[in-house]
Scaffold this motif. Structure first.
Motif, PDB file in Angstrom:
ATOM      1  N   GLY A   1       5.010 -24.780  12.339  1.00 52.03           N
ATOM      2  CA  GLY A   1       4.301 -23.787  11.534  1.00 52.03           C
ATOM      3  C   GLY A   1       5.086 -22.506  11.367  1.00 52.03           C
ATOM      4  N   VAL A   2       5.795 -22.090  12.419  1.00 50.35           N
ATOM      5  CA  VAL A   2       6.605 -20.864  12.332  1.00 50.35           C
ATOM      6  C   VAL A   2       7.694 -21.013  11.290  1.00 50.35           C
ATOM      7  N   THR A   3       8.298 -22.206  11.205  1.00 52.92           N
ATOM      8  CA  THR A   3       9.327 -22.408  10.182  1.00 52.92           C
ATOM      9  C   THR A   3       8.737 -22.256   8.784  1.00 52.92           C
ATOM     10  N   GLY A   4       7.472 -22.677   8.628  1.00 50.60           N
ATOM     11  CA  GLY A   4       6.805 -22.475   7.347  1.00 50.60           C
ATOM     12  C   GLY A   4       6.556 -21.012   7.064  1.00 50.60           C
ATOM     13  N   LEU A   5       6.273 -20.231   8.118  1.00 51.66           N
ATOM     14  CA  LEU A   5       6.059 -18.795   7.957  1.00 51.66           C
ATOM     15  C   LEU A   5       7.333 -18.067   7.558  1.00 51.66           C
ATOM     16  N   VAL A   6       8.470 -18.577   7.995  1.00 51.95           N
ATOM     17  CA  VAL A   6       9.760 -17.953   7.693  1.00 51.95           C
ATOM     18  C   VAL A   6      10.198 -18.249   6.256  1.00 51.95           C
TER      19      VAL A   6
ATOM     20  N   VAL B   1      -2.971 -18.495  15.408  1.00 54.76           N
ATOM     21  CA  VAL B   1      -1.779 -17.666  15.629  1.00 54.76           C
ATOM     22  C   VAL B   1      -0.967 -17.532  14.344  1.00 54.76           C
ATOM     23  N   LEU B   2      -0.786 -18.632  13.640  1.00 55.63           N
ATOM     24  CA  LEU B   2      -0.019 -18.588  12.391  1.00 55.63           C
ATOM     25  C   LEU B   2      -0.740 -17.758  11.336  1.00 55.63           C
ATOM     26  N   LEU B   3      -2.062 -17.845  11.312  1.00 58.33           N
ATOM     27  CA  LEU B   3      -2.814 -17.032  10.364  1.00 58.33           C
ATOM     28  C   LEU B   3      -2.627 -15.550  10.667  1.00 58.33           C
ATOM     29  N   VAL B   4      -2.696 -15.207  11.946  1.00 63.17           N
ATOM     30  CA  VAL B   4      -2.481 -13.814  12.337  1.00 63.17           C
ATOM     31  C   VAL B   4      -1.054 -13.385  11.995  1.00 63.17           C
ATOM     32  N   GLY B   5      -0.078 -14.271  12.294  1.00 57.28           N
ATOM     33  CA  GLY B   5       1.312 -13.945  11.966  1.00 57.28           C
ATOM     34  C   GLY B   5       1.518 -13.734  10.482  1.00 57.28           C
ATOM     35  N   GLY B   6       0.906 -14.613   9.655  1.00 60.87           N
ATOM     36  CA  GLY B   6       1.014 -14.452   8.212  1.00 60.87           C
ATOM     37  C   GLY B   6       0.381 -13.163   7.735  1.00 60.87           C
TER      38      GLY B   6
ATOM     39  N   PHE C   1      -5.607 -15.596  -4.623  1.00 59.86           N
ATOM     40  CA  PHE C   1      -4.351 -15.688  -5.370  1.00 59.86           C
ATOM     41  C   PHE C   1      -4.471 -15.015  -6.745  1.00 59.86           C
ATOM     42  N   LEU C   2      -5.570 -15.299  -7.441  1.00 57.58           N
ATOM     43  CA  LEU C   2      -5.738 -14.712  -8.766  1.00 57.58           C
ATOM     44  C   LEU C   2      -5.871 -13.196  -8.705  1.00 57.58           C
ATOM     45  N   VAL C   3      -6.636 -12.713  -7.717  1.00 58.36           N
ATOM     46  CA  VAL C   3      -6.802 -11.255  -7.589  1.00 58.36           C
ATOM     47  C   VAL C   3      -5.484 -10.597  -7.194  1.00 58.36           C
ATOM     48  N   VAL C   4      -4.781 -11.222  -6.221  1.00 58.84           N
ATOM     49  CA  VAL C   4      -3.497 -10.666  -5.780  1.00 58.84           C
ATOM     50  C   VAL C   4      -2.487 -10.688  -6.927  1.00 58.84           C
ATOM     51  N   LEU C   5      -2.504 -11.767  -7.716  1.00 62.07           N
ATOM     52  CA  LEU C   5      -1.575 -11.844  -8.844  1.00 62.07           C
ATOM     53  C   LEU C   5      -1.838 -10.719  -9.846  1.00 62.07           C
TER      54      LEU C   5
ATOM     55  N   LEU D   1       3.408 -16.495   0.738  1.00 66.16           N
ATOM     56  CA  LEU D   1       2.697 -16.404   2.022  1.00 66.16           C
ATOM     57  C   LEU D   1       1.229 -16.789   1.857  1.00 66.16           C
ATOM     58  N   LEU D   2       0.655 -16.344   0.730  1.00 64.30           N
ATOM     59  CA  LEU D   2      -0.740 -16.677   0.484  1.00 64.30           C
ATOM     60  C   LEU D   2      -0.915 -18.189   0.346  1.00 64.30           C
ATOM     61  N   PHE D   3       0.018 -18.833  -0.380  1.00 62.35           N
ATOM     62  CA  PHE D   3      -0.032 -20.286  -0.469  1.00 62.35           C
ATOM     63  C   PHE D   3       0.214 -20.926   0.896  1.00 62.35           C
ATOM     64  N   TYR D   4       1.123 -20.308   1.653  1.00 62.36           N
ATOM     65  CA  TYR D   4       1.396 -20.843   2.990  1.00 62.36           C
ATOM     66  C   TYR D   4       0.148 -20.773   3.859  1.00 62.36           C
ATOM     67  N   LEU D   5      -0.642 -19.686   3.713  1.00 59.68           N
ATOM     68  CA  LEU D   5      -1.834 -19.530   4.547  1.00 59.68           C
ATOM     69  C   LEU D   5      -2.924 -20.548   4.197  1.00 59.68           C
ATOM     70  N   MET D   6      -2.781 -21.202   3.056  1.00 59.46           N
ATOM     71  CA  MET D   6      -3.753 -22.240   2.728  1.00 59.46           C
ATOM     72  C   MET D   6      -3.778 -23.327   3.799  1.00 59.46           C
ATOM     73  N   GLU D   7      -2.586 -23.653   4.334  1.00 56.91           N
ATOM     74  CA  GLU D   7      -2.534 -24.699   5.352  1.00 56.91           C
ATOM     75  C   GLU D   7      -3.195 -24.275   6.661  1.00 56.91           C
ATOM     76  N   PRO D   8      -2.859 -23.085   7.239  1.00 58.36           N
ATOM     77  CA  PRO D   8      -3.583 -22.678   8.451  1.00 58.36           C
ATOM     78  C   PRO D   8      -5.091 -22.539   8.237  1.00 58.36           C
TER      79      PRO D   8
END
Length: 610
Positions: A45-50, A155-160, A267-271, A294-301
């Motif tokens: 998961g950390v590699t995905g965060l990077v 943890v990954l959600l907090v990291g993101g 995503f739409l609001v952030v965009l 990152l927002l797309f990445y957070l979909m998985e956590p």
């Protein structure tokens, strides 16, 4: 069967605990592998965060005209390494999940086989099978990946979120608002998933019980042309199970939809907001792209958290059902099984025994007292429902007397270790059940260490030689579920041979000759009398030929001992005994290979517990 895992066995002996804590206790023996699998999953998961940050550097390099081969290769390496580590972590967790299920199943098997007979009488075997199979399967993922994913995804959600905060605090606030809304909605949805899952599993148990009932009387169902009615009952149970399953699916789908809706809306609001910030010059394009990645990445956590929370509710429902088995009364086998050595016959004494199958049911025995000591044959006779078979159940300690005492060799059977008690006794049941398996396995069930010579001798004694020769593989031939490939008389002779092979000090025979023809009954009667020269033999008898050979006859009526004596004495002084013989309830001679219909089952008709 493998020995139950002692650590899991100890867990189930403890007092009931909160389902979540019990779930962790099931998984705790495997904490090292859980730690390894969780660490690998976290690193993946950390590699995905990077990756979003490295994508930002690639975009910045493109914008600045710098070489991009290095950043792209580095990004590719991170992607590949993350995939390999994630796959390895998933395998470790799945393997550990299978180990958790194995441990729980071993323990449940040990407890189910050790159930008190009275507990099994009030339960549905099909539902117990469902708890052993379907419910334990539900624990596989939730007890391993479910627990670790809750931690890892959090943890990954907090990291993101931290990285998002560095990129844009404004856009982070928008994202957090959506995440908070999802969390509140999940607090409402998840408990409903747990309740729906428990109801769905219970409906599966009902369907299994109905099917087990049909298979238990398959010929009767067909002979009664009752297939349509039984199919209708099964169909109704299947529809109910479908409804429960649809309910689970609906709530689970709602949970997944809410999480995805929140992420897509974010995503739409952030965009829109981020695009305005880029246009105003307060945010770079690369930062906006990194934030969106990152927002797309957070979909998985987030999805993993929702999935894990859903699995957790499912697992807790399974834990509750499994723990219900843990609360059932078990037999304590006591001392290990010992082969009964050649010794004096056992002495049996019942003193003022009263017994009822359940506190709400009437008494079956009202102060039963009699003795059967030394070698010899004791016959129990009486009308149907007088409590003859129940006497055997009390001696074997399938049930405990409500009051009074049942003694073997002067010691109350409740003070005997169960295995030591039953190792002294050979028991031939009225319906002579046999198990699916080979003929040898059925014969040696109670005496697994019997020699070939002992086996051959008991086969000759029980008149099973013709059966062994007729079967294609002899003793190694399978005899089918409930012994369907052999006749009723042959099943009865198998049961008698099984009891004799144990070389018991006390032999209990419940209408053991009821399904034998005249020739075989005479042979088995000779075997019974031969055994009675060295063994204490007690029989429930309806046939006059058996009764007249007995040293003592105990006449039971309505749960009381009416008279004790020899055949001649009782004919002279007891009217009921005289009427039983004259009225053919004690048949003078067997005429066909069929069982009489007047022997009561261990449970009276009123005891129909579910």
């Amino acid at each position: 069967m493998p020995r139950p895992d002692t650590e899991h066995q100890e867990l189930l002996r403890r007092a009931p605990r909160a389902p979540l804590r019990r779930l962790w206790e099931y998984a705790r023996p495997h904490w090292r592998m859980l730690l390894v699998g969780g660490a690998l999953t976290f690193l993946g998961g950390v590699t995905g965060l990077v990756q979003p940050l490295m994508a930002k550097y690639v975009i910045d390099a493109l914008g600045g005209g710098a070489p991009i081969s290095g950043p792209i290769l580095a990004l590719l390496a991170v992607v590949l390494i993350g995939a390999v580590i994630g796959a390895l972590g998933s395998f470790v967790l799945e393997r550990t999940g299978q180990s958790v299920v194995l441990g729980v199943r071993r323990t449940l098997v040990g407890r189910l086989v050790r159930l008190r007979v009275g507990e099994l009488d009030r339960l549905k075997p099909g539902d117990l099978v469902s708890r052993l199979t379907a419910d334990t399967t539900l624990l596989r993922s939730v007890a391993t990946s479910g627990i670790t994913n809750l931690f890892t995804s959090s943890v990954l959600l907090v990291g993101g979120i931290v990285v998002m905060g560095v990129l844009s605090p404004t856009l982070l606030l928008i994202t957090l608002g959506m995440i908070l809304a999802v969390g509140l909605l999940m607090g409402v949805v998840l408990p409903r998933i747990g309740r729906a899952t428990q109801a769905a599993q219970a409906s599966l148990g009902v369907m299994g019980s109905l099917l087990e009932r049909i298979f238990g009387a398959f010929r009767t169902v067909k002979a009664s042309s009752a297939e349509r009615a039984e199919i209708a009952d099964l169909d109704e149970a299947a529809v109910e199970s479908w409804r429960r399953g649809v309910s689970v699916a609906g709530w689970t789908a709602l949970a997944g939809t809410l999480s995805m809706l929140a992420v897509n809306t974010s995503f739409l609001v952030v965009l829109g907001v981020g695009g305005g910030m880029v246009a105003a010059g307060s945010m770079s394009v690369s930062s906006l792209i990194a934030f969106l990645l990152l927002l797309f990445y957070l979909m998985e956590p987030i999805s993993s958290l929702v999935r894990s929370a859903t699995e957790l509710q499912t697992g807790l429902a399974a834990v509750r059902r499994i723990d219900e088995v843990a609360d059932l009364e078990q037999e304590d086998p006591g001392a290990a099984r010992t082969e009964p050595a050649a010794a004096r016959p056992a002495e049996v004494c019942l003193t003022d025994v009263t017994f009822r199958y359940h506190p709400e049911l009437p008494l079956v025995h009202h102060g039963v007292s009699f003795e059967a000591s030394g070698p010899g044959l004791t016959a129990l006779v009486g009308p149907s429902g007088s409590g003859k078979t129940t006497v055997f159940s009390l001696i074997e300690r399938f049930y405990d007397a409500t009051s009074g005492s049942v003694r073997l060799d002067g010691t109350d059977v409740r003070d005997w270790p169960l295995e030591a008690l039953r190792s002294q006794i050979g028991y031939v049941e009225q319906d002579a059940p046999v198990l699916d398996g080979t003929l040898r396995a059925n014969l040696t069930m109670a005496a697994p260490h019997a020699t070939e010579e002992q086996l051959r001798k008991v086969i000759r004694t029980a008149r099973l030689t013709d059966l062994v020769e007729r079967l294609p593989d002899g003793l190694e031939s399978p005899i089918g579920h409930r012994g369907v490939t052999i006749s009723g008389g042959e099943r009865q002779r198998v049961a008698i041979a099984r009891a004799l092979l144990r070389r018991p000090r006390l032999l209990l025979m419940d209408e053991a000759t009821s399904q034998l023809d005249a020739a075989n009954e005479g042979a088995l009667k000779a075997v019974m009398l031969a055994a009675a020269r060295d063994t204490n033999v007690i029989v429930v008898a309806h046939r006059l030929s058996t009764v007249t050979s007995a040293e003592r006859i105990v006449v039971l009526e309505a749960g009381r001992v009416r008279a004790v004596g020899t055949h001649a004495e009782l004919v002279e002084r007891d009217g009921l005994y005289r009427d039983l013989a004259a009225g053919q309830l004690i048949a003078p001679e067997p005429e066909e290979d069929a069982a009489p219909a007047d022997s009561p089952s261990p449970l009276p008709p009123a005891r129909e517990l579910t």
